[in-house]
Design an enzyme around this catalytic site. Structure first.
Site, mmCIF file in Angstrom:
data_model
loop_
_atom_site.group_PDB
_atom_site.id
_atom_site.type_symbol
_atom_site.label_atom_id
_atom_site.label_comp_id
_atom_site.label_asym_id
_atom_site.label_seq_id
_atom_site.Cartn_x
_atom_site.Cartn_y
_atom_site.Cartn_z
ATOM 1 N N GLU A 180 0.824 -1.354 0.085
ATOM 2 C CA GLU A 180 -0.139 -0.109 0.057
ATOM 3 C C GLU A 180 0.925 1.433 0.281
ATOM 4 O O GLU A 180 0.421 2.438 -0.650
ATOM 5 C CB GLU A 180 -0.870 -0.122 1.153
ATOM 6 C CG GLU A 180 -2.058 -0.937 1.289
ATOM 7 C CD GLU A 180 -3.140 -0.946 0.297
ATOM 8 O OE1 GLU A 180 -3.249 0.133 -0.411
ATOM 9 O OE2 GLU A 180 -4.107 -1.747 0.070
ATOM 10 N N LYS A 222 -3.075 10.696 2.023
ATOM 11 C CA LYS A 222 -4.610 10.016 1.977
ATOM 12 C C LYS A 222 -5.558 11.154 2.593
ATOM 13 O O LYS A 222 -6.753 11.116 2.002
ATOM 14 C CB LYS A 222 -4.593 8.747 2.931
ATOM 15 C CG LYS A 222 -6.060 8.214 2.952
ATOM 16 C CD LYS A 222 -6.317 6.835 3.252
ATOM 17 C CE LYS A 222 -7.508 6.396 3.025
ATOM 18 N NZ LYS A 222 -7.981 4.895 3.233
ATOM 19 N N ARG A 236 -11.246 10.052 -4.574
ATOM 20 C CA ARG A 236 -10.921 9.068 -3.731
ATOM 21 C C ARG A 236 -10.422 7.993 -4.356
ATOM 22 O O ARG A 236 -9.836 6.900 -3.909
ATOM 23 C CB ARG A 236 -11.669 8.865 -2.546
ATOM 24 C CG ARG A 236 -11.478 8.066 -1.312
ATOM 25 C CD ARG A 236 -12.145 8.094 -0.384
ATOM 26 N NE ARG A 236 -11.603 6.905 0.749
ATOM 27 C CZ ARG A 236 -12.044 7.195 2.002
ATOM 28 N NH1 ARG A 236 -12.738 8.124 2.471
ATOM 29 N NH2 ARG A 236 -11.609 6.210 2.836
ATOM 30 N N ASN A 240 -7.498 3.499 -5.057
ATOM 31 C CA ASN A 240 -7.766 1.863 -5.232
ATOM 32 C C ASN A 240 -7.034 1.414 -6.526
ATOM 33 O O ASN A 240 -7.215 0.363 -7.122
ATOM 34 C CB ASN A 240 -9.139 1.813 -6.013
ATOM 35 C CG ASN A 240 -10.230 2.074 -4.613
ATOM 36 O OD1 ASN A 240 -9.893 2.022 -3.528
ATOM 37 N ND2 ASN A 240 -11.230 2.886 -5.148
ATOM 38 N N HIS A 247 -8.316 -7.426 -6.258
ATOM 39 C CA HIS A 247 -9.566 -8.211 -5.629
ATOM 40 C C HIS A 247 -10.033 -9.270 -6.389
ATOM 41 O O HIS A 247 -10.240 -10.454 -5.890
ATOM 42 C CB HIS A 247 -10.952 -7.033 -5.584
ATOM 43 C CG HIS A 247 -10.699 -5.994 -4.637
ATOM 44 N ND1 HIS A 247 -11.486 -4.822 -5.020
ATOM 45 C CD2 HIS A 247 -10.080 -6.024 -3.526
ATOM 46 C CE1 HIS A 247 -11.257 -3.903 -3.999
ATOM 47 N NE2 HIS A 247 -10.282 -4.542 -3.015
ATOM 48 N N HIS A 260 -4.328 -9.320 1.310
ATOM 49 C CA HIS A 260 -4.671 -8.083 0.152
ATOM 50 C C HIS A 260 -3.584 -7.419 -0.134
ATOM 51 O O HIS A 260 -3.353 -7.271 -1.467
ATOM 52 C CB HIS A 260 -5.387 -7.274 1.224
ATOM 53 C CG HIS A 260 -5.899 -5.980 0.623
ATOM 54 N ND1 HIS A 260 -6.986 -5.999 -0.217
ATOM 55 C CD2 HIS A 260 -5.377 -4.670 0.955
ATOM 56 C CE1 HIS A 260 -7.040 -4.808 -0.416
ATOM 57 N NE2 HIS A 260 -6.384 -4.044 -0.226
#
Ligand code: GLY
Length: 351
Positions: A180, A222, A236, A240, A247, A260
């Site tokens: 991330e 963020k 926003r 992703n 996913h 994840h």
């Protein structure tokens, strides 16, 4: 008779993200309130005493949920609310979520629904939750049919990050958080991406100063995005990046083969290859992405077929009736929302 319900509100819901090397929750937030802590046994054993020392020796009630994505469920959500009721929680009670994304997302969802909403504090203990899931107010539980399918936007009163909790994190979970972090750099901030490239050793050694700097950097990116688009009307969605393919990879592996962050790592590489085709992202940028992910011990390839990926993308919860929007990167540090018609067929997409 028609009634007008004014929904515009001047209520200030802004909150602090506090990054420290200890638990640091101001006494004023806790005074005179019943405290209800949600955690899991593993995290509580490691960090419970340190948190209690910080909550100023106030009495508290503790709920230890099972550890694992499968417990971020409607069953646990109801169980925690019944526990709150049985323990005498009221609208002024304060919930504290001590743990990673599962504890944080679920506790946030409980906070948003119990007695129509009570205050909660995020105390994230994994890198992934410190840089992403604890910030911005997304709460969720999973359904058997998909992850995060039920949830709310509900902001915490405080995000209290104690970076020392990262010292006990399992290497695989630590790497998942780094995925991330790479996401923020590759899709939103080229200076962060370069910083990561230049600090691989310190990052892998979990150097506290470096980590605090990186966490603050990600949280700043963020919070600037969430401040402009709290409910993901548009901007926003760039958070992703890598998640649409990610996913599919997570789901096809039954949430076992890849966690994840690992799925997002592979998803970012696939999204970068797509950006090479449609936005002329230089192949050298994708190579830098792959190299950094590999240095962080993350996977960068999948054995899923193109057909499986295409079909999975179409059922993403972010797809509309006739389109799926990808977050694509024309260059490192830039993200563009790029819609494609459904059915999605990657092979047929050309430069
Ligand atoms: N994890 C993406 C977001 O919070 O919007």
């Amino acid at each position: 008779m028609k009634l007008h319900i004014p929904l515009t509100t001047t209520e200030d819901r802004s909150y602090a993200i506090d990054i420290a090397n200890q638990f640091a929750i101001p006494e004023t937030m806790l005074q005179g309130r019943r405290l209800f802590i949600v955690s899991n046994a593993k995290v509580w054993q490691l960090w419970g005493d340190a948190l209690c020392a910080n909550v100023h020796q106030q009495p508290y009630h503790l709920y230890l949920m099972e550890d694992g994505e499968q417990f971020k469920s409607a069953t646990t959500w109801i169980a925690i609310q019944e526990w709150l009721l049985a323990e005498g929680a009221n609208r002024k009670s304060l919930l504290l979520a001590l743990g990673g994304g599962v504890v944080g997302d679920l506790t946030g969802f409980v906070a948003s629904t119990f007695m129509r909403g009570i205050d909660f504090i995020q105390i994230p203990t994994t890198l992934l939750s410190q840089v992403d899931s604890s910030v911005g107010g997304k709460t969720a539980i999973n359904l058997p049919g998909g992850k995060n399918m039920v949830g709310t936007f509900y902001q915490p009163r405080l995000v209290a990050i104690n970076t020392t909790t990262l010292s006990t994190l399992d290497p695989r979970d630590y790497a998942a958080g780094l995925a991330e972090v790479v996401k923020y750099g590759f899709a939103m901030d080229s200076a962060l991406f370069e910083y990561l490239e230049n600090r691989v050793t310190a990052i892998m050694e979990r150097d506290q100063v470096t980590l605090a700097h990186i966490i603050a950097w990600c949280c700043r990116i963020k919070s600037e995005i969430v401040a402009q688009d709290e409910k993901e009307g548009g901007l926003r969605a760039i958070l992703n990046f890598g998640h649409t393919f990610g996913h599919v990879i997570e789901k096809e592996g039954h949430y076992c083969d890849h966690n994840h962050g690992e799925a997002v790592a592979i998803g970012m590489v696939l999204a970068a290859r797509l950006a090479e085709k449609v936005l002329s992202l230089p192949a050298s940028a994708t190579e830098r992405l792959i190299r950094l992910l590999e240095q962080f011990t993350l996977p960068t390839t999948t054995t899923l077929t193109q057909e499986t990926l295409d079909a999975g993308v179409a059922s993403d919860k972010k797809s509309a009736d006739t389109t799926i929007t990808f977050v694509l990167t024309p260059s490192i540090g830039q993200a563009v929302l790029t819609p494609f018609s459904l059915p999605f067929r990657l092979k047929e997409i050309s430069a």
